[in-house]
Design a protein around this motif. Structure first.
Motif, PDB file in Angstrom:
ATOM      1  N   ALA A 194       1.146  -1.132  -0.233  1.00 38.27           N
ATOM      2  CA  ALA A 194      -0.320  -0.221  -0.090  1.00 38.27           C
ATOM      3  C   ALA A 194       0.473   1.220   0.130  1.00 38.27           C
ATOM      4  CB  ALA A 194      -1.130   0.160   1.102  1.00 38.27           C
ATOM      5  N   PHE A 195       2.063   1.319   0.782  1.00 43.06           N
ATOM      6  CA  PHE A 195       2.583   2.588   0.789  1.00 43.06           C
ATOM      7  C   PHE A 195       3.773   2.758   0.001  1.00 43.06           C
ATOM      8  CE2 PHE A 195       6.103   5.262   2.876  1.00 43.06           C
ATOM      9  CZ  PHE A 195       5.613   6.154   3.256  1.00 43.06           C
ATOM     10  N   TYR A 196       3.532   1.624  -0.629  1.00 47.00           N
ATOM     11  CA  TYR A 196       4.612   1.597  -2.910  1.00 47.00           C
ATOM     12  C   TYR A 196       3.773   2.610  -3.210  1.00 47.00           C
ATOM     13  CZ  TYR A 196       7.129   0.302  -6.110  1.00 47.00           C
ATOM     14  OH  TYR A 196       7.234   0.589  -8.034  1.00 47.00           O
ATOM     15  N   GLU A 197       2.852   1.561  -3.317  1.00 44.13           N
ATOM     16  CA  GLU A 197       1.706   2.543  -4.469  1.00 44.13           C
ATOM     17  C   GLU A 197       1.245   3.892  -4.418  1.00 44.13           C
ATOM     18  OE1 GLU A 197      -2.317   1.833  -6.766  1.00 44.13           O
ATOM     19  OE2 GLU A 197      -1.979   0.676  -5.397  1.00 44.13           O
ATOM     20  N   LEU A 198       1.358   4.467  -3.057  1.00 44.17           N
ATOM     21  CA  LEU A 198       1.191   5.584  -2.726  1.00 44.17           C
ATOM     22  C   LEU A 198       2.296   6.419  -2.820  1.00 44.17           C
ATOM     23  CD1 LEU A 198      -0.963   7.830  -0.822  1.00 44.17           C
ATOM     24  CD2 LEU A 198       1.305   7.758   1.330  1.00 44.17           C
ATOM     25  N   ASN A 199       3.296   5.943  -2.351  1.00 46.98           N
ATOM     26  CA  ASN A 199       4.905   6.597  -3.085  1.00 46.98           C
ATOM     27  C   ASN A 199       4.842   7.348  -4.540  1.00 46.98           C
ATOM     28  OD1 ASN A 199       6.785   7.682  -0.718  1.00 46.98           O
ATOM     29  ND2 ASN A 199       5.909   5.705   0.054  1.00 46.98           N
ATOM     30  N   THR A 200       4.556   5.512  -5.209  1.00 46.09           N
ATOM     31  CA  THR A 200       4.409   6.085  -7.002  1.00 46.09           C
ATOM     32  C   THR A 200       3.188   6.696  -7.204  1.00 46.09           C
ATOM     33  OG1 THR A 200       3.745   3.250  -6.909  1.00 46.09           O
ATOM     34  CG2 THR A 200       6.489   3.784  -6.834  1.00 46.09           C
ATOM     35  N   THR A 201       2.084   6.804  -6.678  1.00 44.91           N
ATOM     36  CA  THR A 201       1.166   7.615  -7.393  1.00 44.91           C
ATOM     37  C   THR A 201       0.811   8.856  -7.055  1.00 44.91           C
ATOM     38  OG1 THR A 201      -0.644   6.108  -6.486  1.00 44.91           O
ATOM     39  CG2 THR A 201       0.852   5.184  -8.342  1.00 44.91           C
ATOM     40  N   ASN A 202       0.751   9.310  -5.657  1.00 46.80           N
ATOM     41  CA  ASN A 202       0.555   9.934  -5.361  1.00 46.80           C
ATOM     42  C   ASN A 202       1.665  11.513  -5.224  1.00 46.80           C
ATOM     43  OD1 ASN A 202       0.590  12.076  -2.083  1.00 46.80           O
ATOM     44  ND2 ASN A 202      -1.371  11.182  -1.753  1.00 46.80           N
ATOM     45  N   LYS A 203       0.842  12.559  -5.675  1.00 45.65           N
ATOM     46  CA  LYS A 203       1.895  13.775  -6.189  1.00 45.65           C
ATOM     47  C   LYS A 203       2.749  14.279  -4.936  1.00 45.65           C
ATOM     48  CE  LYS A 203      -1.048  14.936 -10.250  1.00 45.65           C
ATOM     49  NZ  LYS A 203      -0.966  16.452 -11.523  1.00 45.65           N
ATOM     50  N   VAL A 204       2.137  13.975  -3.956  1.00 47.88           N
ATOM     51  CA  VAL A 204       2.619  15.232  -2.596  1.00 47.88           C
ATOM     52  C   VAL A 204       4.095  14.002  -2.632  1.00 47.88           C
ATOM     53  CG1 VAL A 204       2.663  15.652  -0.387  1.00 47.88           C
ATOM     54  CG2 VAL A 204       0.642  15.837  -2.268  1.00 47.88           C
ATOM     55  N   LEU A 205       3.796  12.836  -2.739  1.00 47.42           N
ATOM     56  CA  LEU A 205       5.234  12.095  -2.110  1.00 47.42           C
ATOM     57  C   LEU A 205       6.168  12.217  -3.159  1.00 47.42           C
ATOM     58  CD1 LEU A 205       5.849   9.909   0.260  1.00 47.42           C
ATOM     59  CD2 LEU A 205       2.856  10.572  -0.090  1.00 47.42           C
ATOM     60  N   GLN A 206       5.994  12.120  -4.738  1.00 48.48           N
ATOM     61  CA  GLN A 206       6.588  12.242  -5.581  1.00 48.48           C
ATOM     62  C   GLN A 206       7.682  13.670  -5.341  1.00 48.48           C
ATOM     63  OE1 GLN A 206       3.425  11.663  -8.725  1.00 48.48           O
ATOM     64  NE2 GLN A 206       4.027   9.424  -9.275  1.00 48.48           N
ATOM     65  N   GLU A 207       6.374  14.748  -5.276  1.00 45.66           N
ATOM     66  CA  GLU A 207       6.738  16.174  -5.778  1.00 45.66           C
ATOM     67  C   GLU A 207       8.085  16.055  -4.242  1.00 45.66           C
ATOM     68  OE1 GLU A 207       3.830  19.024  -5.643  1.00 45.66           O
ATOM     69  OE2 GLU A 207       3.704  18.599  -7.635  1.00 45.66           O
ATOM     70  N   GLU A 208       8.129  15.417  -3.313  1.00 39.92           N
ATOM     71  CA  GLU A 208       8.490  15.326  -1.958  1.00 39.92           C
ATOM     72  C   GLU A 208       9.864  14.432  -3.072  1.00 39.92           C
ATOM     73  OE1 GLU A 208       7.098  15.011   2.506  1.00 39.92           O
ATOM     74  OE2 GLU A 208       8.121  13.317   2.441  1.00 39.92           O
ATOM     75  N   TRP A 209      10.071  13.457  -2.744  1.00 39.94           N
ATOM     76  CA  TRP A 209      11.453  12.703  -3.441  1.00 39.94           C
ATOM     77  C   TRP A 209      12.135  14.086  -4.284  1.00 39.94           C
ATOM     78  CZ3 TRP A 209      12.764   9.292   0.368  1.00 39.94           C
ATOM     79  CH2 TRP A 209      11.794   8.385  -0.078  1.00 39.94           C
ATOM     80  N   SER A 210      11.409  14.288  -5.223  1.00 41.47           N
ATOM     81  CA  SER A 210      12.376  15.526  -6.623  1.00 41.47           C
ATOM     82  C   SER A 210      12.441  16.319  -5.796  1.00 41.47           C
ATOM     83  CB  SER A 210      10.805  16.117  -7.531  1.00 41.47           C
ATOM     84  OG  SER A 210      11.241  16.484  -8.441  1.00 41.47           O
ATOM     85  N   ASP A 211      11.268  16.506  -4.705  1.00 39.23           N
ATOM     86  CA  ASP A 211      12.742  17.851  -3.914  1.00 39.23           C
ATOM     87  C   ASP A 211      14.116  17.522  -3.873  1.00 39.23           C
ATOM     88  OD1 ASP A 211      10.057  19.865  -5.310  1.00 39.23           O
ATOM     89  OD2 ASP A 211       9.460  19.414  -3.447  1.00 39.23           O
ATOM     90  N   LEU A 212      13.982  16.946  -3.389  1.00 41.43           N
ATOM     91  CA  LEU A 212      15.284  15.575  -2.556  1.00 41.43           C
ATOM     92  C   LEU A 212      15.884  15.483  -3.317  1.00 41.43           C
ATOM     93  CD1 LEU A 212      13.916  14.192   0.571  1.00 41.43           C
ATOM     94  CD2 LEU A 212      15.170  16.268   0.512  1.00 41.43           C
ATOM     95  N   ASN A 213      15.817  15.598  -5.047  1.00 42.39           N
ATOM     96  CA  ASN A 213      16.521  14.729  -5.928  1.00 42.39           C
ATOM     97  C   ASN A 213      17.110  13.551  -6.004  1.00 42.39           C
ATOM     98  OD1 ASN A 213      18.235  15.470  -8.636  1.00 42.39           O
ATOM     99  ND2 ASN A 213      19.883  15.384  -7.742  1.00 42.39           N
ATOM    100  N   LEU A 214      16.150  12.789  -5.280  1.00 43.15           N
ATOM    101  CA  LEU A 214      16.063  11.711  -5.686  1.00 43.15           C
ATOM    102  C   LEU A 214      15.493  11.038  -5.929  1.00 43.15           C
ATOM    103  CD1 LEU A 214      16.342  11.089  -1.368  1.00 43.15           C
ATOM    104  CD2 LEU A 214      18.137  11.402  -2.736  1.00 43.15           C
ATOM    105  N   HIS A 215      15.024   9.537  -6.573  1.00 38.41           N
ATOM    106  CA  HIS A 215      14.194   8.583  -7.230  1.00 38.41           C
ATOM    107  C   HIS A 215      13.734   7.466  -6.772  1.00 38.41           C
ATOM    108  CE1 HIS A 215      11.705   6.730 -10.567  1.00 38.41           C
ATOM    109  NE2 HIS A 215      12.720   5.382 -10.393  1.00 38.41           N
ATOM    110  N   PHE A 216      12.641   7.434  -6.236  1.00 36.93           N
ATOM    111  CA  PHE A 216      11.965   6.420  -5.183  1.00 36.93           C
ATOM    112  C   PHE A 216      11.821   5.155  -5.803  1.00 36.93           C
ATOM    113  CE2 PHE A 216       8.534   3.680  -3.344  1.00 36.93           C
ATOM    114  CZ  PHE A 216       8.644   3.421  -2.610  1.00 36.93           C
ATOM    115  N   ILE A 217      12.867   4.239  -5.162  1.00 33.96           N
ATOM    116  CA  ILE A 217      12.670   2.567  -6.009  1.00 33.96           C
ATOM    117  C   ILE A 217      11.808   1.925  -5.362  1.00 33.96           C
ATOM    118  CG2 ILE A 217      13.720   0.651  -6.226  1.00 33.96           C
ATOM    119  CD1 ILE A 217      16.175   2.604  -6.095  1.00 33.96           C
TER     120      ILE A 217
END
Length: 352
Positions: A120-143
Motif C-alpha cells: 500500500a505504501f509503495y503504491e502511495l509513493n509511486t502514485t501520490n503527487k505529494v510524495l512524488q514531489e517530496e522525493w523530487s525536491d530532494l533530488n531522489l527517485h523512489f525505488i
C-alpha cells in the motif's frame, strides 16, 4: 593515395576508441547502507544487486557499502541527493524535516500485515503527487520501501494482557508506539535494542517493544518470561532511493528494470520477513522458554484509539509544510484497505 604513418596510427587509435565506447557505457552504482550485511533486508538488497546486473545484461552494476562506510544513516537522504552515493537506504525519522509526508507510514494503523502494508505504501509513493514531489525536491527517485514488521511486547516477570497492565511498567518503546504506551501509564526508559538483554536481565526495564524475528537474534528469550503478541503497526518510513540524476542517466530500458525490481522488492522482502517472524515464534514456542499471550481484539482497538492523537499531530505538522495532509492520509488508508483486502481474498503473491 598514401597516408603518412602518423595519420594511419591516429586513425587506428581513433577506431579503437570508437569501438571502446559501448564497453564504457556501463554504470556502477554505489549503494549506501548503515547496517551490516546480514538479515532479511541485506538479503533483499543483495538480490536486487544481482537481478539488476542480470536484467540489464551487465550494463548496470551495484556495489553495496555496508555499515555506514559510505554515508552515515542521518546523512543518507542528503548525501544520495547530492551524489555522494548513487543509491541507498534511508530512514525517514532521522530527518523529519525532509520527509513530512513520508513519515505518515510510521504511525499506527489497524493494518499490520507486512506485505499488505508495504504494498500500500509503495503504491502511495509511486502514485501520490505529494510524495512524488517530496522525493523530487530532494533530488531522489523512489525505488521501494520496506517495513520493520509488527511490534510485539517482550517482558520479564510481567504478563501484559490488557492496557491496564501497562501502568507502571518500565518500558523501552519504539518511536510513536512508545509514546502511546507512555500515555497509557508505562514508564519510558531510553535504551537501544542492543542494550535490551541487559536491561531485562537487570530489571532496568520490565518490557521492551520488539519485532518477532529479532527476539532470538538478540537472545531475549534467555532473559524474558513473557511475550505479548500485540501485532501492532510497524515502522514503514524506510526507503530505498536513487539519486535522480543517476536514474535519469540510465537508458529508458534500464530505468524500467530499476522500477520493476523496486516493485518486486515488496514481495521479496515481505516473504522473507513473514518467514523469519513465523520461524522465530515457532522456535520460541517449541523451546518453551517464554509464555505467549495474544492481545485481545477489544484491547487492540483501544490501543489504536489511543494513538489517533499522533495522526492529528502529523497532520498539523505536515500541513505547515504546505501538504494537504487529510488527502494524503485518506489516500493511504484507501490503499491499506485495498491491499489488505487482496491479501484476504487471494493470499500472498508468492503462494498463489
Amino acid at each position: 593515395m598514401r597516408f603518412p604513418k602518423l595519420a594511419v596510427a591516429f586513425a587506428a587509435s581513433l577506431s579503437a576508441m570508437t569501438l571502446a565506447v559501448p564497453a564504457m557505457a556501463g554504470m556502477k552504482l554505489n549503494f549506501t547502507d548503515q547496517s551490516p550485511n546480514r538479515g532479511a533486508r541485506a538479503e533483499t538488497t543483495n538480490w536486487f544487486a544481482e537481478e539488476l546486473e542480470k536484467r540489464t545484461n551487465g550494463e548496470v552494476k551495484m556495489e553495496v557499502h555496508w555499515g555506514g562506510a559510505l554515508l552515515k544513516a542521518k546523512a543518507a537522504a542528503k548525501g544520495i541527493g547530492d551524489g555522494a552515493a548513487d543509491m541507498g537506504f534511508l530512514v525517514g525519522v532521522y530527518n523529519p524535516g525532509l520527509h513530512p509526508a513520508f513519515l505518515l507510514a510510521d504511525l499506527p494503523t489497524e493494518y499490520s500485515d507486512p506485505w499488505a502494508s508495504t504494498r500500500a505504501f509503495y503504491e502511495l509513493n509511486t502514485t501520490n503527487k505529494v510524495l512524488q514531489e517530496e522525493w523530487s525536491d530532494l533530488n531522489l527517485h523512489f525505488i521501494a520501501n520496506i517495513t520493520t514488521g509488527p511490534i510485539q511486547l517482550v517482558c520479564k516477570d510481567k504478563a501484559i494482557a490488557s492496557l491496564d497492565d501497562l501502568a507502571g511498567v518500565k518500558m523501552r518503546g519504539i518511536s510513536v508506539y512508545g509514546k502511546v504506551a507512555k500515555d497509557l501509564g508505562s514508564i519510558p526508559v531510553k535504551m537501544t535494542a542492543y542494550d535490551t538483554y541487559q536491561g531485562l536481565d537487570t530489571g532496568l526495564i520490565d518490557c521492551t517493544m520488539f519485532y518477532s524475528y529479532a527476539i532470538p537474534a538478540f537472545k531475549l528469550n534467555e532473559v524474558a518470561t513473557d511475550v505479548t503478541m500485540l501485532d501492532w503497526g510497524a515502522l514503514m518510513a524506510l526507503a530505498i532511493v536513487m539519486n535522480k540524476d543517476a536514474y535519469e542517466a540510465l537508458s529508458p530500458e534500464n530505468q524500467a528494470v530499476v522500477d520493476e525490481l523496486g516493485s518486486q522488492i515488496v514481495d521479496v522482502y515481505a516473504q522473507k520477513i513473514n518467514a523469519a517472524n513465523a520461524e522465530a515464534i515457532d522456535d520460541l514456542k517449541t523451546a518453551g522458554t517464554v509464555t505467549f499471550s495474544d492481545f485481545p481484539a477489544d484491547q487492540k482497538t483501544q490501543l489504536l484509539d489511543a494513538s489517533k492523537g499522533y495522526l492529528d499531530d502529523w497532520k498539523a505538522k505536515a500541513s505547515k509544510s504546505g501538504i494537504d495532509a487529510d488527502a494524503v492520509a485518506a489516500d493511504y488508508m484507501r490503499l491499506l484497505k485495498k491491499w489488505d483486502g487482496e491479501r484476504e481474498a487471494k493470499g500472498y503473491p508468492w503462494a498463489r
